[in-house]
Design a protein around this motif. Structure first.
Motif: not given
Length: 140
Positions: A30-41
């Motif tokens: 959260f502090e470093y705003r590290t996120e990656k999106s996982l798209v599920l179909h």
């Protein structure tokens, strides 16, 4: 200009609830705003539970390429981020308000939790989230 029957259909209504596309924002920090999106179909919102969605995300992080840095975090909590055509938060990593949007019941069906096509959900570690809420400062 040629119009089709789909011109007036919103994207959250363009697919049946039995074959939705969901975006999971897998949060490492959260502090470093590290996120990656996982798209599920092709997710069936009428039969898939919150717990099953967590398992799908954990399996993707564990087995798919590019997710190695995220394997060190124990992702245990889902929280609605936004629905298609809905308002988004000003926080780039997670919405800190609406703790009632946290999906605490692993047996709950996604459709009953308000999921639609193109719903975005945050997946994170609850302990890290609670700590960040006490001091929501980001670092570069």
């Amino acid at each position: 200009m040629v119009y089709t029957d789909f011109d007036d259909v919103l994207t959250n209504e363009s697919k049946p609830r039995t074959s939705a596309t969901l975006t999971l924002r897998i949060i490492k920090s959260f502090e470093y705003r590290t996120e990656k999106s996982l798209v599920l179909h092709a997710i069936n919102l009428e039969t898939t539970t919150v717990g099953q969605l967590k398992d799908l995300a954990r399996e993707a992080v564990k087995t798919q390429a590019g997710w190695k840095p995220y394997r060190t975090v124990d992702h245990d909590t889902l929280k609605l981020y936004t629905k298609a055509h809905g308002a988004k938060t000003t926080n780039l990593i997670i919405n800190l308000d609406h703790d009632d949007w946290i999906l605490a019941d692993d047996a709950q069906i996604l459709a009953d939790a308000g999921f639609e096509n193109e719903t975005e959900v945050s997946f994170f570690n609850r302990e890290l989230y609670e700590k960040f809420k006490l001091n929501p400062q980001t670092t570069w």
